[in-house]
Design a protein around this motif. Structure first.
Motif, PDB file in Angstrom:
ATOM      1  N   GLY A 125       0.837  -1.199   0.000  1.00 22.69           N
ATOM      2  CA  GLY A 125       0.000   0.000   0.000  1.00 22.69           C
ATOM      3  C   GLY A 125       0.862   1.234   0.000  1.00 22.69           C
ATOM      4  O   GLY A 125       1.824   1.324  -0.770  1.00 22.69           O
ATOM      5  N   LEU A 130       4.879   4.915  -1.998  1.00 22.15           N
ATOM      6  CA  LEU A 130       5.719   6.079  -1.703  1.00 22.15           C
ATOM      7  C   LEU A 130       7.136   5.853  -2.235  1.00 22.15           C
ATOM      8  O   LEU A 130       7.737   6.750  -2.837  1.00 22.15           O
ATOM      9  N   GLU A 278       0.784  -8.680   4.829  1.00 23.25           N
ATOM     10  CA  GLU A 278       0.389  -7.941   6.038  1.00 23.25           C
ATOM     11  C   GLU A 278       0.864  -6.503   5.884  1.00 23.25           C
ATOM     12  O   GLU A 278       1.991  -6.269   5.465  1.00 23.25           O
ATOM     13  N   ASP A 279       0.021  -5.558   6.262  1.00 21.14           N
ATOM     14  CA  ASP A 279       0.470  -4.181   6.092  1.00 21.14           C
ATOM     15  C   ASP A 279       0.419  -3.389   7.367  1.00 21.14           C
ATOM     16  O   ASP A 279       0.535  -2.182   7.355  1.00 21.14           O
ATOM     17  N   THR A 281       0.392  -5.355  10.907  1.00 20.81           N
ATOM     18  CA  THR A 281       0.710  -6.190  12.063  1.00 20.81           C
ATOM     19  C   THR A 281       1.777  -7.208  11.690  1.00 20.81           C
ATOM     20  O   THR A 281       1.471  -8.233  11.096  1.00 20.81           O
ATOM     21  N   ARG A 288      10.246 -13.845   6.844  1.00 20.15           N
ATOM     22  CA  ARG A 288      10.267 -12.399   6.634  1.00 20.15           C
ATOM     23  C   ARG A 288      11.595 -11.783   7.088  1.00 20.15           C
ATOM     24  O   ARG A 288      12.149 -10.915   6.413  1.00 20.15           O
ATOM     25  N   ASP A 327      10.959   2.541   6.726  1.00 24.50           N
ATOM     26  CA  ASP A 327      10.424   1.843   7.893  1.00 24.50           C
ATOM     27  C   ASP A 327      11.488   0.910   8.478  1.00 24.50           C
ATOM     28  O   ASP A 327      12.660   1.004   8.118  1.00 24.50           O
ATOM     29  N   HIS A 329      11.829  -2.249   8.106  1.00 23.03           N
ATOM     30  CA  HIS A 329      12.091  -3.487   7.366  1.00 23.03           C
ATOM     31  C   HIS A 329      13.558  -3.690   6.986  1.00 23.03           C
ATOM     32  O   HIS A 329      14.035  -4.815   6.996  1.00 23.03           O
ATOM     33  N   ASN A 472       4.952  13.499   3.187  1.00 23.83           N
ATOM     34  CA  ASN A 472       4.914  12.676   1.974  1.00 23.83           C
ATOM     35  C   ASN A 472       4.462  13.477   0.753  1.00 23.83           C
ATOM     36  O   ASN A 472       3.917  14.581   0.875  1.00 23.83           O
ATOM     37  N   LYS A 562      -8.658   2.816   9.606  1.00 25.20           N
ATOM     38  CA  LYS A 562      -9.013   3.664   8.457  1.00 25.20           C
ATOM     39  C   LYS A 562     -10.535   3.883   8.377  1.00 25.20           C
ATOM     40  O   LYS A 562     -11.008   4.792   7.723  1.00 25.20           O
ATOM     41  N   GLU A 662      -3.521   7.579  11.231  1.00 21.16           N
ATOM     42  CA  GLU A 662      -2.969   7.497   9.870  1.00 21.16           C
ATOM     43  C   GLU A 662      -1.727   8.369   9.822  1.00 21.16           C
ATOM     44  O   GLU A 662      -1.813   9.584   9.991  1.00 21.16           O
ATOM     45  N   SER A 664       0.225   9.429   7.437  1.00 20.10           N
ATOM     46  CA  SER A 664       0.111  10.523   6.473  1.00 20.10           C
ATOM     47  C   SER A 664      -1.084  10.313   5.554  1.00 20.10           C
ATOM     48  O   SER A 664      -1.993  11.123   5.481  1.00 20.10           O
ATOM     49  N   GLY A 665      -1.067   9.176   4.862  1.00 16.64           N
ATOM     50  CA  GLY A 665      -1.968   9.001   3.741  1.00 16.64           C
ATOM     51  C   GLY A 665      -1.295   9.628   2.532  1.00 16.64           C
ATOM     52  O   GLY A 665      -0.567  10.630   2.665  1.00 16.64           O
ATOM     53  N   THR A 666      -1.490   9.024   1.366  1.00 10.46           N
ATOM     54  CA  THR A 666      -0.985   9.612   0.123  1.00 10.46           C
ATOM     55  C   THR A 666      -2.084   9.613  -0.934  1.00 10.46           C
ATOM     56  O   THR A 666      -2.071  10.446  -1.838  1.00 10.46           O
TER      57      THR A 666
HETATM   58  C1  26W Z   1       3.946  -6.527   8.207  1.00  8.04           C
HETATM   59  C2  26W Z   1       4.875  -5.437   8.414  1.00  8.04           C
HETATM   60  C3  26W Z   1       4.452  -4.148   7.849  1.00  8.04           C
HETATM   61  C4  26W Z   1       4.148  -3.140   8.705  1.00  8.04           C
HETATM   62  C5  26W Z   1       3.859  -1.919   8.226  1.00  8.04           C
HETATM   63  C6  26W Z   1       4.450  -3.937   6.493  1.00  8.04           C
HETATM   64  C7  26W Z   1       4.153  -2.710   5.987  1.00  8.04           C
HETATM   65  C8  26W Z   1       3.863  -1.692   6.865  1.00  8.04           C
HETATM   66  C9  26W Z   1       3.652  -0.301   6.332  1.00  8.04           C
HETATM   67  C10 26W Z   1       4.329   0.665   7.269  1.00  8.04           C
HETATM   68  C11 26W Z   1       2.257   0.063   6.085  1.00  8.04           C
HETATM   69  C12 26W Z   1       2.140   1.333   5.300  1.00  8.04           C
HETATM   70  O1  26W Z   1       2.062   1.287   4.097  1.00  8.04           O
HETATM   71  N1  26W Z   1       2.106   2.489   5.980  1.00  8.04           N
HETATM   72  C13 26W Z   1       1.685   3.710   5.335  1.00  8.04           C
HETATM   73  O2  26W Z   1       2.778   4.431   4.814  1.00  8.04           O
HETATM   74  C14 26W Z   1       2.348   5.533   4.036  1.00  8.04           C
HETATM   75  C15 26W Z   1       3.564   6.181   3.438  1.00  8.04           C
HETATM   76  O3  26W Z   1       4.275   6.873   4.398  1.00  8.04           O
HETATM   77  C16 26W Z   1       1.532   6.502   4.864  1.00  8.04           C
HETATM   78  O4  26W Z   1       1.029   7.493   4.013  1.00  8.04           O
HETATM   79  C17 26W Z   1       0.373   5.780   5.548  1.00  8.04           C
HETATM   80  O5  26W Z   1      -0.292   6.655   6.434  1.00  8.04           O
HETATM   81  C18 26W Z   1       0.902   4.571   6.306  1.00  8.04           C
HETATM   82  O6  26W Z   1      -0.176   3.821   6.856  1.00  8.04           O
END
Ligand code: 26W
Length: 825
Positions: A125, A130, A278-279, A281, A288, A327, A329, A472, A562, A662, A664-666
């Protein structure tokens, strides 16, 4: 300095030249002629012809980079959600015109070939998208840079609906060939795992440690072109694919058995097999962590051994590179660099730490505590024993300093430890990144403030200068110029072409908001974009919607924070008002409620909500009482490609997360830039959008973050809102009584009871405020011309949200690097 291009490598930029190249590719590349070529053959031949136009620029960029050795940016990200490549390449190379004309002369519709491309969905996502926007801006701004990530064989799953429930299918994006990638098996890197560590005395009598790995895999780089927008620069995205090192695996698996050897290969190749869907949790899964270390180890080795010149003095590394950690990762890169310097190159710990602390910077993308990655010491010690030792030492030395700064505050020391003790011993990756990183940033003003004041408060007190914000942004190339050609044409006609790379210039449109003729054309374009969407949804999903209805859109991952449920409760409320006779149907503004959302496969509640949206949709779309004035459209498998048609068509953008959740959101930015008005909470970048576009052109509702904190502290009770608000009660009762499930009261019982008894994200507390805001939307939309005026102002005032601006902020505040004049244009 401007060099001329090697004439042999520059394709002819004429229609005839293009046709000839295309036919050659079809013939020699695909091995077919026009009469037998499938659409896929033609697409592949076209893609390869188009990439010829970028090739010499790519070579030139690389050569130039090797000569200049300027400070560069390495963007480390486990996800790059690129979207389709063909259109972007056509746009960057500026050959749209000759390609369309050339194909037409051959009786081929460019659009048919576009549809043949499977988008590389190598992300979940916002965070992955981004990263894709950022590498586009880095190339367009001529910043020497490289993206590093993973070439997943299967990207984000393809979502299907069976009876309205999400069913996941594998994403086979590589199946029909992938013309945009360049594998380099000769540049493969070996990555070790497992085993043990030992200490020994080196030749100078120093005690040292070394890693005795248990097994290893090979990382093969695949290069992708990242073209700048018509500036002669083509940067590189390098994605790693895992392979077995066959002879080695045969040894470690200790058998001459063919079947075992093949199994070993499968085992190794699993590492880059699939993107974790997963995005938010993290599951703490071993594979991974393997993925994370795999791509980071490949990338650091590649940069130090292949990108840097052989004689490079690594003490100068901070002048040459910054590794941006997308992040947590890639955070395992921190102990990996320490290991490379201390163990492999014999540096002292202090020297290695001094360099390491200068070359990493960390971007945090969340505020949810459950989304912060931790790795159990047990797992980390098994998979990367030497890295665990290094992390322990980093922690020991850090905590010793904290103790010195706060002598009698052992509680604080424990809070700040990189190693958590409960519920199990685990490494907090965000803390490691904060301790080692030169800078830590959040992704919108509010988010950065909450990071400083809440999530990483002890750290911001201790390292006050480390923390910063970079709001962002999104790339205007893909999300305006490419996806909204009609609006782009109108803008260019009004203010010239410069806005595509200088989005602040959209401000020049402001006076035109008061120009009736401009508004008329703007509205006409919006309607044309809706028609485009109507046609797409009919063909893609068999969904029927009207171009005359207001298009109200909520597209993003399905997550409780959300609050897709909040929007659904509004839909149900309208349904109830009409079917109860309270509201005559002819007084309802025709509206399409569009949803797009994937749920993590293991996230039960999210999947329930998807089932419920589809169930409500079925009821509403078929109830004759509504006379088709209200419709729910939930196309399956929302992805970048669908966004490109959906976003330009939207009237209303739903950004309704609970304040403080949230980051930021994009998506919110993409909608505003394409002339949708936002209904939103004071959350993430919504705050900045509203400040810029103005309160009169934004529908604000809901609790603020401090109000949320107070309500939660006082003990939130959702049932009191249910009891006090008859509108809310009726909406929830519809779900509970089975209105949308053929009378079955059990199917959606978990959703209802969760809302009534838990409601972690205060849906019920914000319900009335949301309904009131939607009533304001309804009134505003009745004045079509006034609405269009607001839409124009949204476009004119959203130039700030270009990812070019974000990248400039990173250059100033974090990277301290500069654009380098491109070698040629
Ligand atoms: C499973 C591990 C995991 C945890 C978190 C995988 C991926 C994530 C991401 C951090 C989720 C994500 O896409 N976060 C979003 O990042 C965007 C770019 O900065 C922000 O605009 C969103 O608010 C944020 O939810």
């Amino acid at each position: 300095m401007s060099e001329s291009l090697d004439p042999i490598t520059v394709p002819d930029r004429t229609v005839e030249g293009f046709v000839q190249e295309f036919l050659r590719e079809l013939h020699f590349g695909q091995g077919v002629d026009m009469s037998r070529a499938s659409t896929n053959d033609k697409y592949l031949a076209l893609a390869r012809t188009v990439r010829h136009h970028l090739m010499s620029r790519w070579m030139q960029t690389l050569r130039h980079q090797g000569q200049v050795q300027a400070k560069s940016v390495a963007y480390l990200s486990a996800e790059f959600l690129l979207g389709r490549q063909l259109d972007n390449a056509l746009l960057a190379a500026d050959i749209d015109g000759i390609v369309t004309e050339g194909l037409t002369s051959l009786g081929i519709d460019l659009d048919d070939l576009r549809q043949a491309e499977q988008e590389p969905g190598l992300g979940n996502g916002g965070l992955g998208r981004l990263a894709a926007c950022f590498i586009d801006s880095l190339a367009t701004l001529s910043v020497p840079s490289i993206g590093y990530g993973i070439r997943y064989e299967y990207g984000i799953f393809r979502q299907t609906f069976v009876d309205g429930w999400q069913v996941e299918q594998p994403d086979t994006w590589l199946e029909l060939g992938s013309p945009w990638e360049f594998p380099h098996p000769e540049a493969a890197v070996k990555v070790n795992f497992g085993g043990s560590t030992e200490t020994y005395i080196d030749d100078d009598g120093n005690a040292r440690s070394r890693w005795l790995p248990g097994w290893s895999v090979i990382g093969v780089p695949y290069n992708y072109m990242v073209p700048g927008y018509r500036n002669g620069r083509v940067n590189t995205l390098r994605l790693w694919s895992a392979r077995a090192e066959k002879s080695f695996d045969l040894q470690i698996f200790n058998s001459g058995d063919y079947a075992d050897a093949v199994r070993a290969q499968t085992f190794a190749e699993n590492i880059s097999k699939v993107l974790y869907p997963e995005d938010s949790t993290p599951q703490g899964k071993e594979l991974r962590l393997q993925q994370q270390y795999f791509f980071v180890a490949c990338s650091l080795a590649d940069f130090l051994d292949n990108v840097l010149p052989g004689d490079f003095d690594l003490t100068k590394l901070p002048d040459r590179i910054v590794f941006q950690l997308n992040d947590t990762h890639p955070v395992i890169a921190i102990p990996e660099l320490m290991r490379l310097l201390v163990d492999d190159r014999g540096w002292s710990w202090e020297d290695a730490w001094a360099v390491t602390q200068q070359v990493f910077a960390y971007t945090c993308h969340t505020l949810l505590p459950e989304a912060l990655e931790v790795w159990s010491v047990d797992l980390l010690g098994r998979l990367l024993p030497r890295h665990l030792e290094i992390i322990y030492r980093i922690n020991d030395e850090f905590l010793a300093q904290v103790r010195k700064a706060y002598p009698d505050d052992e509680l604080r020391v424990r809070r700040m430890s990189i190693i958590a003790e409960f519920p199990e011993r685990a490494v907090r990756m965000a803390f490691l990144a904060t301790v080692a990183g030169a800078k830590v940033n959040g992704v919108a003003e509010l988010h950065s403030q909450l990071l400083r004041d809440k999530v990483l408060n002890d750290f911001s007190a201790y390292f006050p200068d480390k923390f910063t914000n970079v709001t962002n942004g999104v790339t205007p190339r893909r999300f305006v110029r490419m996806s909204n050609p009609a609006l782009s044409g109108l803008i260019t006609e009004a203010i010239g072409e410069g806005w595509v790379t200088d989005l602040g210039r959209l401000r020049e449109l402001e006076p035109l908001a008061d120009d009736a003729e401009f508004r008329r054309r703007f509205a006409e374009i919006k309607r044309g974009n809706k028609t485009r969407l109507v046609d797409l949804l009919a063909a893609r999903d068999g969904i029927e919607i009207s171009p005359d209805a207001m298009l109200d859109v909520m597209v993003k991952r399905l997550h409780e924070y959300k609050r897709q449920m909040l929007k659904l409760l509004h839909v149900i409320t309208l349904y109830d008002r009409v079917t109860s006779g309270e509201l005559p149907i002819d007084q309802v503004t025709p509206r399409t409620f569009a949803f797009g959302a994937k749920a993590a496969p293991g996230y039960k509640m999210a999947k329930q909500i998807i089932g419920l949206i589809n169930a409500v949709g079925r009821t509403i779309n078929t109830d004759p009482a509504l006379e088709r004035r209200l419709r729910v459209a939930f196309p399956a498998n929302y992805n970048v490609t669908l966004a490109e048609t959906l976003v330009p068509a939207a009237d209303l953008s739903e950004q309704i997360s609970l304040a403080g959740k949230e980051a930021s959101g994009t998506g919110n930015m993409k909608f505003a830039l394409n002339g949708a008005l936002t209904i939103g909470t004071d959350d993430g970048a919504n705050v900045e959008i509203r400040q810029l576009v103005g309160d009169d052109h934004f529908f604000l509702f809901g609790l603020t973050e401090p109000e949320v904190a107070d309500i939660v502290d006082a003990g939130y009770r959702p049932s009191t809102y249910y009891a006090a608000n008859p509108t809310l009660r009726r909406a929830l009762d519809h779900i509970a009584h089975g209105t949308f499930s053929g009378g079955d009261q059990r199917v959606f019982e978990p959703v209802v009871s969760n809302l009534l008894h838990e409601d972690r994200f205060l849906v019920l507390a914000d319900f009335q405020s949301y309904i009131d805001a939607q009533d304001r939307v309804e009134k505003a939309y009745a004045d079509q011309d006034g609405w269009t005026r607001s839409a124009v102002l949204n476009v004119a005032r959203s130039g700030f949200f270009s990812s070019d601006r974000s990248i400039k902020d990173y250059l100033d505040r974090i990277w301290h690097a500069e654009p380098v004049a491109p070698p040629f244009v």
